[in-house]
Write an enzyme that holds these catalytic residues in place. Structure first.
Site, PDB file in Angstrom:
ATOM      1  N   ALA A 103       0.892  -1.049  -0.195  1.00  0.00           N
ATOM      2  CA  ALA A 103       0.026   0.536  -0.026  1.00  0.00           C
ATOM      3  C   ALA A 103       1.026   1.334  -0.017  1.00  0.00           C
ATOM      4  CB  ALA A 103      -1.340  -0.141   1.286  1.00  0.00           C
ATOM      5  N   HIS A 161       8.847  -4.642   3.522  1.00  0.00           N
ATOM      6  CA  HIS A 161       8.801  -4.317   1.302  1.00  0.00           C
ATOM      7  C   HIS A 161       9.862  -3.972   0.852  1.00  0.00           C
ATOM      8  CE1 HIS A 161       4.948  -2.215   2.436  1.00  0.00           C
ATOM      9  NE2 HIS A 161       5.287  -2.221   3.656  1.00  0.00           N
ATOM     10  N   ASP A 180      -3.226  -9.711  13.735  1.00  0.00           N
ATOM     11  CA  ASP A 180      -4.731  -9.307  13.391  1.00  0.00           C
ATOM     12  C   ASP A 180      -5.677 -11.117  12.803  1.00  0.00           C
ATOM     13  OD1 ASP A 180      -4.358  -9.472  10.299  1.00  0.00           O
ATOM     14  OD2 ASP A 180      -4.861  -7.717  10.284  1.00  0.00           O
ATOM     15  N   ILE A 228      -5.551 -11.466   9.894  1.00  0.00           N
ATOM     16  CA  ILE A 228      -6.038 -11.382   8.820  1.00  0.00           C
ATOM     17  C   ILE A 228      -4.602 -10.849   8.127  1.00  0.00           C
ATOM     18  CG2 ILE A 228      -7.282  -9.192   7.264  1.00  0.00           C
ATOM     19  CD1 ILE A 228      -9.010  -8.818  10.000  1.00  0.00           C
ATOM     20  N   ASP A 245       0.288  -1.934  13.013  1.00  0.00           N
ATOM     21  CA  ASP A 245       0.368  -0.899  11.587  1.00  0.00           C
ATOM     22  C   ASP A 245      -1.278  -0.478  10.910  1.00  0.00           C
ATOM     23  OD1 ASP A 245       1.218  -0.294   8.846  1.00  0.00           O
ATOM     24  OD2 ASP A 245       0.965  -2.371   8.235  1.00  0.00           O
ATOM     25  N   LEU A 287      -4.154  -5.504   0.755  1.00  0.00           N
ATOM     26  CA  LEU A 287      -4.660  -5.084   1.891  1.00  0.00           C
ATOM     27  C   LEU A 287      -3.486  -3.773   2.378  1.00  0.00           C
ATOM     28  CD1 LEU A 287      -3.078  -8.218   4.008  1.00  0.00           C
ATOM     29  CD2 LEU A 287      -6.076  -6.823   3.811  1.00  0.00           C
ATOM     30  N   ALA A 288      -3.966  -2.941   3.396  1.00  0.00           N
ATOM     31  CA  ALA A 288      -3.463  -1.014   3.319  1.00  0.00           C
ATOM     32  C   ALA A 288      -3.469  -0.946   5.313  1.00  0.00           C
ATOM     33  CB  ALA A 288      -4.480  -0.398   2.634  1.00  0.00           C
ATOM     34  N   GLY A 289      -2.655  -1.588   5.600  1.00  0.00           N
ATOM     35  CA  GLY A 289      -2.065  -1.338   7.115  1.00  0.00           C
ATOM     36  C   GLY A 289      -3.631  -2.172   7.326  1.00  0.00           C
TER      37      GLY A 289
END
Lengths: 402, 402
Positions: free
Chosen positions: A151, A206, A259, A261, A285, A318-320
């Site tokens: 992201a 990253h 999480d 996820i 995050d 996923l974005a954070g």
């Protein structure tokens, strides 16, 4: 005698002190510091303390330290405003976080510089007791690999540069404590060497680094891994990648978003088996949408859709997260064989040690900051103290008495 | 008195008995069985034994059991000849193997059936002491996934079928003991159910099964994993695959090719950490070129090039190995924190238990087959006994005395 709100006495509950657990204990707090911890039977009462009496089944643990958090409750580090940072420091105690690294994103240099300046200003002039403490800045990008951007906006990625870093560190008044970067793009590991010399944590993240490149980076000073599994080279049996290095290299402290996820619970168990609570650090995050409704939110100039606990840039990215530290704390006990003590290591002791603030945070011990979380019998946060001042007290509850 | 070559007495050396290590021990062997093991100080001498005196530093371990081997020394199970099988049983003791599963390949049904018949015939009529014992057949394919064929010929792959299996098991005279298959192609896990009911091991291999599919297959009776990491769904943090299942599911025994080529040594350490010597089984997966020179050889009707310890179908595809069990045994001690006892578990005890022959093989204990490997001070094979008869004795050495 007038009660001094600075002097607190927590009575009862299971107190997870640094070296022991007191099943029916007490903690004395004066001037924002812990002064004494012990078993209730050893307590000599005094009326100079305001007492907090805890019901049976409550627990007292050290405040959690989130070293990778972008935002919460509508605010983000990249907003570069005192108001945003104030929202963060005021909101985070609700989830048990008493200190954190304000985390930047890959954006254009001007935006990063504003965020560094705003955070540094906040730390020097606005930081106060009774709110979560900003311990410094986590610079996540822009020195990352476009192949593993996730992201992070692709067009804002820069090659690792010591000059750029020096410039930014000056703006931040030396408050950058941790840098997420792609070692494979750092020529001769120059930036990692520089960071090591200046006591700043280098973290691989990253990144498409190979197992051997991570090894070379460790030799240069790398000591940390950003959100294990997410946006990194995975485990292959002939190229173990960053995941393999995280599993095998004892020099690395390893961030994990627990999480369920970002990483499947079974794989969290696997990571726990292999890395153990000696090297794992739980992070959130999280982005600004945490504590807000489902909907669309900004992240680094991009639209992120938040729904049912997931923050998505698009269907596959996923974005954070919208994870709270208190849930990271309970999830890890649910997903793995780790217990409460183990969860405390991963949410408080390990990040404090890694940031070299274990002399004042990261455990419940005399002369340390009274950063304290009180959990109810369901391990939900009942109250949080930041440096001895109540930063959060659950409204529907009135266990606090004079 | 005439010496009876059936009665042997091994004297000296570190004897790795089932429940103890005798640092200066003895083993008595009569009629192909171990009759007594103990410390040399406890020995009552008798002239009815031929004595084998071992120098200091030698070790005595149980014969190795290779449950996944196609061929050696120019011979292959798929040759479907008594001569080929005889070559295998005569050659394998040189590398410490005293029993094995003759392993078939994915080929056309007729070729598989010939190999099954030849192996069954050999077992019933030619098997003899002083050579490695064939314990049965490992059917590797054709019930596998084309996406993970590796060196198995694509055009010969078949869908898992109980009827086909029944037909083949009849031809083999019930000698198929282990079947490598792709559970995701087995409708309602019908074949796995059938194998479980008939006491035959189902192994997931050459498969793209998901973590959850492996879980369902375990419920149906799956208990084994074919060459971990090679030709299977890898570990992803949201889809842990067969690798994740091998790491996490205690129900599975897990084959590993520890040549350092199929799987990198660091990843072998990782697998050892995670799976432990309780569940790992070392195999060779070797092909006919083992013990021969570099060159080109047949494997399932395909040309395989062997060079410098690698057997390659093409530049990217490994085609079995030329690994020897004695090297698997020493490699695992070099690549991991596992010791000699640990290596014994993975090369002898675990395969014996998995094949349900631990009552007669898999450890050095009274009344078990005298399948014994004598290692020199460098852990190289000095001599191998199969059911009490010398199957291999290193030529340059003459430690054996009357």
């Amino acid at each position: 005698m007038t009660l001094n709100t600075e002097n607190l006495l927590i009575l009862g509950g299971n107190i997870y002190a640094e070296d022991d657990v007191y099943e029916n204990g007490f903690i004395k707090i004066e001037n924002g510091l812990i002064t004494e911890i012990g078993d209730l039977s050893q307590l000599t009462h005094s009326d100079k303390y305001r007492e907090i009496n805890l019901p049976h089944g409550y627990s007292v643990i050290p405040g959690m330290i989130d070293i990778h958090i972008h935002g919460v409750n509508g605010a983000d580090t990249m907003d570069a405003s005192q108001e945003a940072l104030d929202t963060m420091t005021k909101t985070l105690p609700k989830e048990g976080t008493t200190s954190f690294l304000a985390t930047t994103m890959t954006e254009e240099s001007g935006a990063i510089e504003k965020a560094l300046k705003a955070t540094s200003d906040y730390m020097s002039s606005r930081q106060t007791e009774g709110q979560a403490e900003i311990l410094g800045i986590h610079l996540e990008g822009p020195f990352i690999n476009p192949d593993k951007a996730g992201a992070q906006p692709l067009n804002r990625i820069q090659k690792p540069s010591v000059d750029t870093f020096k410039h930014w560190q000056a703006i931040s008044q030396d408050q950058i404590k941790l840098v997420t970067l792609a070692p494979e793009l750092d020529d001769e590991y120059e930036l990692i060497h520089y960071l090591k010399e200046h006591g700043i944590i280098s973290s691989v993240g990253h990144s498409s680094a190979t197992f051997d490149e991570v090894g070379e980076a460790i030799d240069a000073g790398l000591s940390h891994v950003t959100h294990l599994f997410n946006q990194m080279s995975g485990l292959h049996h002939r190229e173990p990648g960053i995941v393999g290095a995280s599993f095998l290299r004892e020099e690395l402290m390893v961030e994990l978003i627990s999480d369920g996820i970002h990483v499947r619970p079974e794989v969290i168990q696997l990571a726990f088996n292999q890395i153990s609570d000696e090297r794992l650090i739980l992070i959130t995050d999280s982005m600004r949408a945490k504590c807000l409704k489902n909907g669309q939110y900004d992240l680094g100039g991009q639209v992120v859709t938040v729904k049912d606990g997931k923050a998505l840039l698009d269907e596959d990215t996923l974005a954070g997260s919208v994870l709270k530290m208190k849930d990271a704390f309970t999830n890890i006990q649910e997903f793995t064989t780790g217990d409460m003590r183990s969860a405390i290591k991963m949410t408080s002791e390990n990040p404090a040690r890694q940031l070299q603030v274990y002399d004042r945070k990261g455990s419940l011990a005399p002369l340390k900051d009274a950063d304290i979380v009180i959990l109810d019998e369901n391990k939900d946060v009942y109250s949080t103290l930041c440096k001895g001042k109540t930063a959060y007290l659950r409204e529907d509850d009135t266990h606090e008495t004079n």
